[in-house]
Design a protein around this motif. Structure first.
Motif, PDB file in Angstrom:
ATOM      1  N   VAL A  96       0.801  -1.142  -0.215  1.00 57.77           N
ATOM      2  CA  VAL A  96      -0.063  -0.192   0.070  1.00 57.77           C
ATOM      3  C   VAL A  96       0.912   1.311   0.181  1.00 57.77           C
ATOM      4  O   VAL A  96       0.621   2.225  -0.655  1.00 57.77           O
ATOM      5  CB  VAL A  96      -0.916  -0.114   1.180  1.00 57.77           C
ATOM      6  N   ILE A  97       1.888   1.042   0.809  1.00 57.66           N
ATOM      7  CA  ILE A  97       2.930   2.549   0.926  1.00 57.66           C
ATOM      8  C   ILE A  97       3.470   2.751  -0.321  1.00 57.66           C
ATOM      9  O   ILE A  97       3.714   3.781  -0.946  1.00 57.66           O
ATOM     10  CB  ILE A  97       3.898   2.274   2.018  1.00 57.66           C
ATOM     11  N   THR A  99       2.332   1.791  -3.385  1.00 61.64           N
ATOM     12  CA  THR A  99       1.201   2.351  -4.390  1.00 61.64           C
ATOM     13  C   THR A  99       1.043   3.784  -3.848  1.00 61.64           C
ATOM     14  O   THR A  99       0.842   4.701  -5.103  1.00 61.64           O
ATOM     15  CB  THR A  99      -0.119   1.541  -3.873  1.00 61.64           C
ATOM     16  N   VAL A 100       1.260   4.127  -2.777  1.00 58.18           N
ATOM     17  CA  VAL A 100       0.894   5.589  -2.709  1.00 58.18           C
ATOM     18  C   VAL A 100       2.120   6.349  -3.205  1.00 58.18           C
ATOM     19  O   VAL A 100       1.796   7.752  -3.808  1.00 58.18           O
ATOM     20  CB  VAL A 100       0.846   5.859  -1.062  1.00 58.18           C
ATOM     21  N   GLU A 177     -10.085  -4.152   6.389  1.00 62.86           N
ATOM     22  CA  GLU A 177     -10.145  -2.660   6.278  1.00 62.86           C
ATOM     23  C   GLU A 177      -9.233  -2.019   7.305  1.00 62.86           C
ATOM     24  O   GLU A 177      -8.377  -0.995   6.999  1.00 62.86           O
ATOM     25  CB  GLU A 177     -11.602  -2.073   6.588  1.00 62.86           C
ATOM     26  N   PHE A 180      -5.498  -2.052   5.898  1.00 61.56           N
ATOM     27  CA  PHE A 180      -5.284  -1.023   4.859  1.00 61.56           C
ATOM     28  C   PHE A 180      -5.328   0.325   5.545  1.00 61.56           C
ATOM     29  O   PHE A 180      -4.570   1.426   5.108  1.00 61.56           O
ATOM     30  CB  PHE A 180      -6.333  -1.149   3.948  1.00 61.56           C
ATOM     31  N   GLU A 181      -6.221   0.825   6.466  1.00 54.32           N
ATOM     32  CA  GLU A 181      -6.185   1.993   7.358  1.00 54.32           C
ATOM     33  C   GLU A 181      -4.928   1.918   7.821  1.00 54.32           C
ATOM     34  O   GLU A 181      -4.446   3.354   7.867  1.00 54.32           O
ATOM     35  CB  GLU A 181      -7.210   2.094   8.329  1.00 54.32           C
ATOM     36  N   ALA A 183      -1.983   0.751   7.119  1.00 49.08           N
ATOM     37  CA  ALA A 183      -0.940   0.956   5.791  1.00 49.08           C
ATOM     38  C   ALA A 183      -1.009   2.253   5.399  1.00 49.08           C
ATOM     39  O   ALA A 183       0.023   2.877   5.145  1.00 49.08           O
ATOM     40  CB  ALA A 183      -1.153   0.003   4.838  1.00 49.08           C
ATOM     41  N   PHE A 184      -2.450   2.945   5.128  1.00 49.68           N
ATOM     42  CA  PHE A 184      -2.464   4.284   4.385  1.00 49.68           C
ATOM     43  C   PHE A 184      -2.042   5.244   5.517  1.00 49.68           C
ATOM     44  O   PHE A 184      -1.153   6.323   5.228  1.00 49.68           O
ATOM     45  CB  PHE A 184      -3.834   4.767   4.231  1.00 49.68           C
ATOM     46  N   GLY A 187       1.839   5.350   5.199  1.00 50.39           N
ATOM     47  CA  GLY A 187       2.116   5.897   4.030  1.00 50.39           C
ATOM     48  C   GLY A 187       2.141   7.369   4.362  1.00 50.39           C
ATOM     49  O   GLY A 187       3.108   8.232   3.963  1.00 50.39           O
ATOM     50  N   PHE A 188       1.002   7.966   4.746  1.00 49.73           N
ATOM     51  CA  PHE A 188       0.912   9.186   5.080  1.00 49.73           C
ATOM     52  C   PHE A 188       1.873   9.940   5.983  1.00 49.73           C
ATOM     53  O   PHE A 188       2.596  10.831   5.751  1.00 49.73           O
ATOM     54  CB  PHE A 188      -0.513   9.604   5.675  1.00 49.73           C
ATOM     55  N   TRP A 191       5.270  10.281   3.944  1.00 49.67           N
ATOM     56  CA  TRP A 191       4.940  11.559   3.416  1.00 49.67           C
ATOM     57  C   TRP A 191       5.393  12.873   3.839  1.00 49.67           C
ATOM     58  O   TRP A 191       5.850  13.598   3.565  1.00 49.67           O
ATOM     59  CB  TRP A 191       3.853  11.473   2.305  1.00 49.67           C
TER      60      TRP A 191
END
Length: 319
Positions: A96-97, A99-100, A177, A180-181, A183-184, A187-188, A191
């Motif tokens: 997921v990271i 992909t971002v 879910e 993935f939350e 992971a996002f 990732g945030f 960033w």
């Protein structure tokens, strides 16, 4: 019995979906038979600690589930279920990271579309291979040190997360879910810390859009807020019965979101537009200021509504 249901739930969570119902039914019969034999021998019903001991005799849920998977290589048969579980989770998170990050390359537009995709996939493959190799080495070291034997000798059924029947019947998308939350969220944070760049808005003709100074003062509040949401997802996934803590995190993260929204609205400017054409810059700045002011209010309203919704869901989960 709650302890047996939790044990069966933990086993089922790691079984091949096509075989899960039959395997869990078979295992439930075996456990029931073992308990019945023990009760006949003792002449009385078993207490909770004695049921726990029987479940320990059957083995850790990951080890039991691992016996029903296919070919197992690279790691010893006893350790493999734990290795495979950790590997899937870590690869999913980093996928997921990555992909971002690929989306960030495309948004920046510094490379042609297909070149950005190609480079992004190459970097993602290297990252995932590295993560896989590190996890494999770590579990090889665990097998050599005998740590697993110590853990399996000390684990307790009472420590298993309460997945429950309802959670097991959820669609696969709902089950994953929280992962993935998380992971996002990670990732945030990468960033946010400058690990990769995504511009706030596309820019052309020398016009650039950058974050306003208010974001510097909100750096750590945003970090704390994102970590609170990650922790909320993690607890909801592993310890759903910890409802007071989940409610506190929901209320705290909502209050943090509203506070950040208030600070942004008070600042007036969320982004700074710069460029050689003063008239064009002024028009873009005015348009963005109005649009983002509305967006901040909408986000605050959605956050408040989400808080009410999540608290109501917690209320409905009560036993």
């Amino acid at each position: 019995m709650d302890l047996i249901e939790r044990y069966l739930g933990a086993v089922r969570w790691n079984l091949p979906s096509a075989k899960a119902d039959d395997i869990v039914a078979e295992l439930a019969d075996l456990i029931a038979a073992r308990i019945e034999d023990r009760e006949e021998m003792l002449g009385r019903p078993l207490d909770k600690s004695e049921v726990s001991q029987i479940l320990r005799e059957f083995g850790h849920p990951l080890a039991v589930a691992g016996q029903y998977h296919g070919q197992q290589v690279l790691i010893g048969a006893e350790l493999f279920p734990f290795y495979w579980f950790a590997l899937r989770i870590m690869l999913a998170v980093f996928a997921v990271i990555e992909t971002v990050k690929i989306a960030g390359r495309i948004a920046v537009g510094s490379q042609p579309f297909f070149q950005a995709i190609s480079h992004g996939l190459g970097d993602a493959a290297n990252t995932l291979l590295t993560i896989g190799a590190l996890i494999t080495l770590a579990f090889a070291a665990i097998e050599r040190t005998g740590w697993l034997d110590t853990y399996l000798a000390r684990w307790k059924p009472e420590e298993l997360p309460d997945l429950g029947k309802l959670r097991l019947e959820l669609p696969l998308r709902k089950r994953w879910e929280p992962a993935f939350e998380i992971a996002f969220g990670i990732g945030f944070l990468i960033w946010w810390a400058g690990g990769f760049t995504i511009p706030f808005f596309p820019h052309d003709d020398g016009v650039k859009v950058a974050a306003a100074p208010v974001w510097a003062t909100l750096y750590w509040p945003v970090v704390v807020l994102v970590w609170a949401r990650i922790l909320l997802s993690l607890i909801g996934f592993l310890r759903p019965a910890w409802k007071p803590l989940r409610a506190a995190l929901i209320l705290g993260s909502t209050a943090g979101t509203l506070a950040i929204a208030a600070a942004l609205r008070a600042a007036g400017q969320i982004v700074i537009v710069a460029g050689p054409d003063a008239d064009k810059v002024a028009k873009i700045q005015q348009s963005l200021d109005k649009s983002l002011e509305i967006a901040v209010v909408v986000v605050a309203a959605i956050s408040a509504w989400q808080c009410v919704k999540e608290l109501y869901q917690l209320y409905k989960e009560r036993r």
